[in-house]
Design a protein around this motif. Structure first.
Motif, PDB file in Angstrom:
ATOM      1  N   LEU A   1      66.694  45.312  49.103  1.00 16.28           N
ATOM      2  CA  LEU A   1      66.905  44.074  48.345  1.00 16.28           C
ATOM      3  C   LEU A   1      68.379  43.885  48.014  1.00 16.28           C
ATOM      4  CD1 LEU A   1      63.832  44.028  45.925  1.00 16.28           C
ATOM      5  CD2 LEU A   1      64.206  42.660  47.972  1.00 16.28           C
ATOM      6  N   ALA A   2      69.069  44.986  47.718  1.00 15.76           N
ATOM      7  CA  ALA A   2      70.510  44.877  47.481  1.00 15.76           C
ATOM      8  C   ALA A   2      71.209  44.337  48.731  1.00 15.76           C
ATOM      9  CB  ALA A   2      71.083  46.233  47.083  1.00 15.76           C
ATOM     10  N   ARG A   3      70.815  44.824  49.908  1.00 15.04           N
ATOM     11  CA  ARG A   3      71.420  44.337  51.148  1.00 15.04           C
ATOM     12  C   ARG A   3      71.102  42.869  51.380  1.00 15.04           C
ATOM     13  NH1 ARG A   3      69.766  49.518  53.010  1.00 15.04           N
ATOM     14  NH2 ARG A   3      67.962  48.652  54.093  1.00 15.04           N
ATOM     15  N   LEU A   4      69.870  42.459  51.089  1.00 12.88           N
ATOM     16  CA  LEU A   4      69.513  41.048  51.251  1.00 12.88           C
ATOM     17  C   LEU A   4      70.368  40.155  50.358  1.00 12.88           C
ATOM     18  CD1 LEU A   4      65.601  41.119  51.443  1.00 12.88           C
ATOM     19  CD2 LEU A   4      67.177  40.338  53.223  1.00 12.88           C
ATOM     20  N   ALA A   5      70.727  40.673  49.185  1.00 13.63           N
ATOM     21  CA  ALA A   5      71.563  39.910  48.257  1.00 13.63           C
ATOM     22  C   ALA A   5      73.044  40.030  48.581  1.00 13.63           C
ATOM     23  CB  ALA A   5      71.304  40.386  46.823  1.00 13.63           C
ATOM     24  N   GLY A   6      73.375  40.761  49.658  1.00  7.89           N
ATOM     25  CA  GLY A   6      74.762  40.907  50.042  1.00  7.89           C
ATOM     26  C   GLY A   6      75.536  41.904  49.209  1.00  7.89           C
ATOM     27  N   ARG A   7      74.822  42.878  48.617  1.00  4.09           N
ATOM     28  CA  ARG A   7      75.474  43.865  47.758  1.00  4.09           C
ATOM     29  C   ARG A   7      75.458  45.242  48.421  1.00  4.09           C
ATOM     30  NH1 ARG A   7      77.057  39.809  46.209  1.00  4.09           N
ATOM     31  NH2 ARG A   7      76.111  38.503  44.606  1.00  4.09           N
ATOM     32  N   LEU A   8      76.548  45.973  48.322  1.00  2.00           N
ATOM     33  CA  LEU A   8      76.558  47.356  48.750  1.00  2.00           C
ATOM     34  C   LEU A   8      75.802  48.201  47.731  1.00  2.00           C
ATOM     35  CD1 LEU A   8      80.240  47.905  49.962  1.00  2.00           C
ATOM     36  CD2 LEU A   8      78.179  47.831  51.376  1.00  2.00           C
ATOM     37  N   ALA A   9      74.985  49.125  48.212  1.00  2.00           N
ATOM     38  CA  ALA A   9      74.216  50.007  47.329  1.00  2.00           C
ATOM     39  C   ALA A   9      74.693  51.443  47.515  1.00  2.00           C
ATOM     40  CB  ALA A   9      72.723  49.904  47.629  1.00  2.00           C
ATOM     41  N   TYR A  10      74.958  52.119  46.411  1.00  2.00           N
ATOM     42  CA  TYR A  10      75.398  53.510  46.411  1.00  2.00           C
ATOM     43  C   TYR A  10      74.343  54.368  45.730  1.00  2.00           C
ATOM     44  CZ  TYR A  10      80.092  51.795  47.584  1.00  2.00           C
ATOM     45  OH  TYR A  10      81.163  51.194  48.192  1.00  2.00           O
ATOM     46  N   HIS A  11      73.981  55.474  46.362  1.00  2.00           N
ATOM     47  CA  HIS A  11      72.996  56.383  45.784  1.00  2.00           C
ATOM     48  C   HIS A  11      73.694  57.478  44.982  1.00  2.00           C
ATOM     49  CE1 HIS A  11      69.365  54.828  47.672  1.00  2.00           C
ATOM     50  NE2 HIS A  11      70.057  54.662  48.774  1.00  2.00           N
ATOM     51  N   VAL A  12      73.130  57.789  43.812  1.00  2.00           N
ATOM     52  CA  VAL A  12      73.648  58.835  42.941  1.00  2.00           C
ATOM     53  C   VAL A  12      72.552  59.885  42.765  1.00  2.00           C
ATOM     54  CG1 VAL A  12      74.714  59.359  40.719  1.00  2.00           C
ATOM     55  CG2 VAL A  12      75.003  57.085  41.732  1.00  2.00           C
ATOM     56  N   PRO A  13      72.857  61.176  42.934  1.00  2.00           N
ATOM     57  CA  PRO A  13      71.816  62.207  42.794  1.00  2.00           C
ATOM     58  C   PRO A  13      71.200  62.213  41.402  1.00  2.00           C
ATOM     59  CG  PRO A  13      73.837  63.123  43.739  1.00  2.00           C
ATOM     60  CD  PRO A  13      74.173  61.742  43.269  1.00  2.00           C
ATOM     61  N   VAL A  14      69.950  62.637  41.340  1.00  2.00           N
ATOM     62  CA  VAL A  14      69.259  62.783  40.050  1.00  2.00           C
ATOM     63  C   VAL A  14      69.481  64.198  39.525  1.00  2.00           C
ATOM     64  CG1 VAL A  14      67.516  61.068  40.642  1.00  2.00           C
ATOM     65  CG2 VAL A  14      67.093  63.486  41.166  1.00  2.00           C
ATOM     66  N   PRO A  15      69.297  64.412  38.216  1.00  3.27           N
ATOM     67  CA  PRO A  15      69.428  65.772  37.677  1.00  3.27           C
ATOM     68  C   PRO A  15      68.263  66.651  38.112  1.00  3.27           C
ATOM     69  CG  PRO A  15      68.721  64.251  35.959  1.00  3.27           C
ATOM     70  CD  PRO A  15      69.038  63.420  37.165  1.00  3.27           C
ATOM     71  N   ALA A  16      68.391  67.949  37.850  1.00  2.00           N
ATOM     72  CA  ALA A  16      67.369  68.889  38.304  1.00  2.00           C
ATOM     73  C   ALA A  16      66.037  68.673  37.622  1.00  2.00           C
ATOM     74  CB  ALA A  16      67.851  70.325  38.070  1.00  2.00           C
ATOM     75  N   GLU A  17      66.044  68.230  36.367  1.00  2.00           N
ATOM     76  CA  GLU A  17      64.800  68.212  35.590  1.00  2.00           C
ATOM     77  C   GLU A  17      63.929  66.996  35.835  1.00  2.00           C
ATOM     78  OE1 GLU A  17      68.084  66.696  32.728  1.00  2.00           O
ATOM     79  OE2 GLU A  17      67.862  68.173  34.347  1.00  2.00           O
ATOM     80  N   CYS A  18      64.446  65.959  36.453  1.00  2.00           N
ATOM     81  CA  CYS A  18      63.635  64.746  36.608  1.00  2.00           C
ATOM     82  C   CYS A  18      64.237  63.864  37.688  1.00  2.00           C
ATOM     83  CB  CYS A  18      63.563  63.972  35.285  1.00  2.00           C
ATOM     84  SG  CYS A  18      65.165  63.335  34.730  1.00  2.00           S
ATOM     85  N   GLY A  19      63.481  62.858  38.084  1.00  2.00           N
ATOM     86  CA  GLY A  19      63.982  61.796  38.940  1.00  2.00           C
ATOM     87  C   GLY A  19      64.102  60.519  38.134  1.00  2.00           C
ATOM     88  N   GLY A  20      64.466  59.432  38.805  1.00  2.00           N
ATOM     89  CA  GLY A  20      64.470  58.128  38.168  1.00  2.00           C
ATOM     90  C   GLY A  20      65.751  57.737  37.474  1.00  2.00           C
ATOM     91  N   VAL A  21      66.556  58.715  37.034  1.00  3.88           N
ATOM     92  CA  VAL A  21      67.837  58.427  36.388  1.00  3.88           C
ATOM     93  C   VAL A  21      68.910  59.265  37.086  1.00  3.88           C
ATOM     94  CG1 VAL A  21      66.761  57.906  34.170  1.00  3.88           C
ATOM     95  CG2 VAL A  21      67.592  60.211  34.623  1.00  3.88           C
ATOM     96  N   PRO A  22      70.148  58.786  37.133  1.00  2.00           N
ATOM     97  CA  PRO A  22      71.196  59.551  37.812  1.00  2.00           C
ATOM     98  C   PRO A  22      71.702  60.694  36.941  1.00  2.00           C
ATOM     99  CG  PRO A  22      72.125  57.557  36.888  1.00  2.00           C
ATOM    100  CD  PRO A  22      70.645  57.482  36.642  1.00  2.00           C
ATOM    101  N   ASP A  23      72.225  61.706  37.590  1.00  4.25           N
ATOM    102  CA  ASP A  23      72.971  62.711  36.857  1.00  4.25           C
ATOM    103  C   ASP A  23      74.190  62.006  36.242  1.00  4.25           C
ATOM    104  OD1 ASP A  23      75.491  64.630  36.995  1.00  4.25           O
ATOM    105  OD2 ASP A  23      73.717  65.879  36.664  1.00  4.25           O
ATOM    106  N   PRO A  24      74.403  62.120  34.927  1.00  2.00           N
ATOM    107  CA  PRO A  24      75.477  61.334  34.298  1.00  2.00           C
ATOM    108  C   PRO A  24      76.861  61.651  34.835  1.00  2.00           C
ATOM    109  CG  PRO A  24      74.502  62.899  32.738  1.00  2.00           C
ATOM    110  CD  PRO A  24      73.629  62.879  33.937  1.00  2.00           C
ATOM    111  N   PHE A  25      77.139  62.905  35.167  1.00  3.69           N
ATOM    112  CA  PHE A  25      78.457  63.241  35.700  1.00  3.69           C
ATOM    113  C   PHE A  25      78.627  62.694  37.118  1.00  3.69           C
ATOM    114  CE2 PHE A  25      77.511  66.528  32.516  1.00  3.69           C
ATOM    115  CZ  PHE A  25      78.612  66.347  31.681  1.00  3.69           C
TER     116      PHE A  25
END
Length: 415
Positions: free
Chosen positions: A109-133
């Motif tokens: 969907l980001a590509r359809l909207a013409g936006r570049l999407a960057y993936h950020v790793p998740v922390p060890a304890e869970c998914g769904g949110v990025p590692d803050p650092f």
């Protein structure tokens, strides 16, 4: 050698890739919900763009019961979460930040909207949110390359990994997002699908970072079947909320993305959360907890790593510890792992590459829903019985499906 379908952190997601995971069987439709749908089937007048005031007020009541203040003027409804997210991405310039892994439909969907999407790793304890650092590092890289990171999409109750982010981890993420002036899109579709009703109270980004959080809720995570797409979004009252909402409505208008009247009637009733809806939500959470727990037990017994499931019908399995026996079976990446398990089980088992993960990480997303059979009269009957049964994994059909799952993983682990 296969081409990588996702880049490392700080590098935009590829425009290549494969199709989304296919639709899964859903729980039986509540009779009362079907009645509302049928009663509105004769309406010819279209629903207002963004949802009627009555529907938006019901959505506000839904959020208020979860401790989140809302006003109908700040709510937008649409036929599914996908049109809403597309409209959000198209409403502002800049890059999009996603977790790795994340829902399979975010990056396209980001590509359809013409936006570049960057993936950020998740922390060890869970998914769904990025590692803050890792989030701060990725933002710095994007800006160093002349980019403008704008949106961060996260999911505290994460459908992809079946985990719930701890409040302290979310707080660190929100602090990082606030420092970088990111607008957070919080996908809270599965917040009511948590398996333990006595777990820590759900805390969302809007309670920590209210001025720049858009809350997105797909009703398919509750009693409304995915075949009747309906979703609502709550925009912040302060800037940039009103501008984003106005622009998102313009995109939805261009797409003619109004709710069909029967779906709107069903969604309105469901958002009011009468007794049948509350009972179904509790029964579904118990069922998902029982089934995903059984799947987790079977696969970890074969040396597979997986975070204990906490919400919804899915869990995310890592077969990296089995790399040597898998290689002897010509399985060296998640594409080949997906092919192998799909053939063994006779149903789609999407690999991690579909969720923004590294193909060579040897991960797959597993679902409890196929354990309950296919759509149709037989599957509906089994799902109804499973919703009421005190021990769904012991039902003969479910037990056989679990045995087949365990055998498939044992065969892979055996090398």
């Amino acid at each position: 050698m296969r081409q990588r379908s996702t880049p490392p952190p700080g590098v935009p997601a590829s425009e290549g890739g494969t199709a989304f995971p296919g639709p899964e069987p859903s729980l039986p439709v509540l009779p009362e919900l079907a009645e509302r749908f049928a009663a509105a089937a004769g309406r010819a007048a279209p629903e207002p763009l963004g949802g009627s005031r009555e529907l938006r007020t019901a959505a506000c009541g839904h959020w208020a019961r979860r401790g989140l203040a809302a006003d109908p003027a700040d709510v937008v409804a649409a036929p599914g979460a996908q049109p809403l997210l597309l409209a959000l991405f198209a409403s502002a310039g800049g890059e999009v930040l996603l977790t790795r892994p994340c829902a399979a439909w975010y990056a396209p969907l980001a590509r359809l909207a013409g936006r570049l999407a960057y993936h950020v790793p998740v922390p060890a304890e869970c998914g769904g949110v990025p590692d803050p650092f890792a989030l701060l590092e990725t933002v710095a890289r994007i800006r160093a390359e002349g980019g403008r990171p704008r949106f961060l999409v996260l999911s505290v109750a994460d459908d992809t990994t079946g985990t719930v982010a701890p409040p302290e981890t979310l707080h660190e993420v929100c602090e990082a997002a606030a420092a970088e002036e990111l607008t957070v899109i919080s996908d809270e579709t599965w917040r009511d699908g948590r398996h333990d009703p006595h777990a820590t109270v759900f805390v969302g980004p809007a309670e920590m970072y209210p001025d720049r959080v858009v809350v997105l809720t797909d009703l398919a995570g509750g009693p409304v079947p995915a075949a009747w797409p309906a979703a609502v979004a709550l925009f912040p009252r302060t800037a940039p909320g009103p501008v984003l909402r106005t622009r998102a409505l313009s995109v939805l208008a261009a797409l003619r993305a109004e709710l069909p009247p029967p779906v709107a009637a069903a969604a309105l009733w469901a958002l009011g959360e009468p007794a049948p809806v509350r009972a179904r939500a509790a029964a579904a959470a118990r069922l998902y907890a029982s089934l995903t727990g059984a799947v987790h037990e079977r696969i970890t017994a074969e040396g597979v790593l997986a975070r204990p499931p906490q919400t919804g019908p899915h869990l995310y399995a890592d077969l990296g510890e089995l790399r040597a026996p898998l290689a002897r079976r010509a399985v060296t990446d998640s594409v080949e792992l997906e092919d192998r398990l799909t053939a063994a089980l006779g149903r789609p088992v999407p690999g991690g590459h579909r969720f923004g993960d590294e193909p060579d990480a040897l991960r797959v997303r597993l679902s409890a829903l196929p354990l309950l059979g296919n759509d149709g009269d037989t599957g509906d009957d089994l799902r109804r019985r499973a919703l009421d049964d005190p021990d769904p994994p012991a039902l003969p059909d479910v037990a056989r499906a679990l045995d087949a799952l365990g055998a498939a993983f044992a065969e892979l682990a055996g090398g």
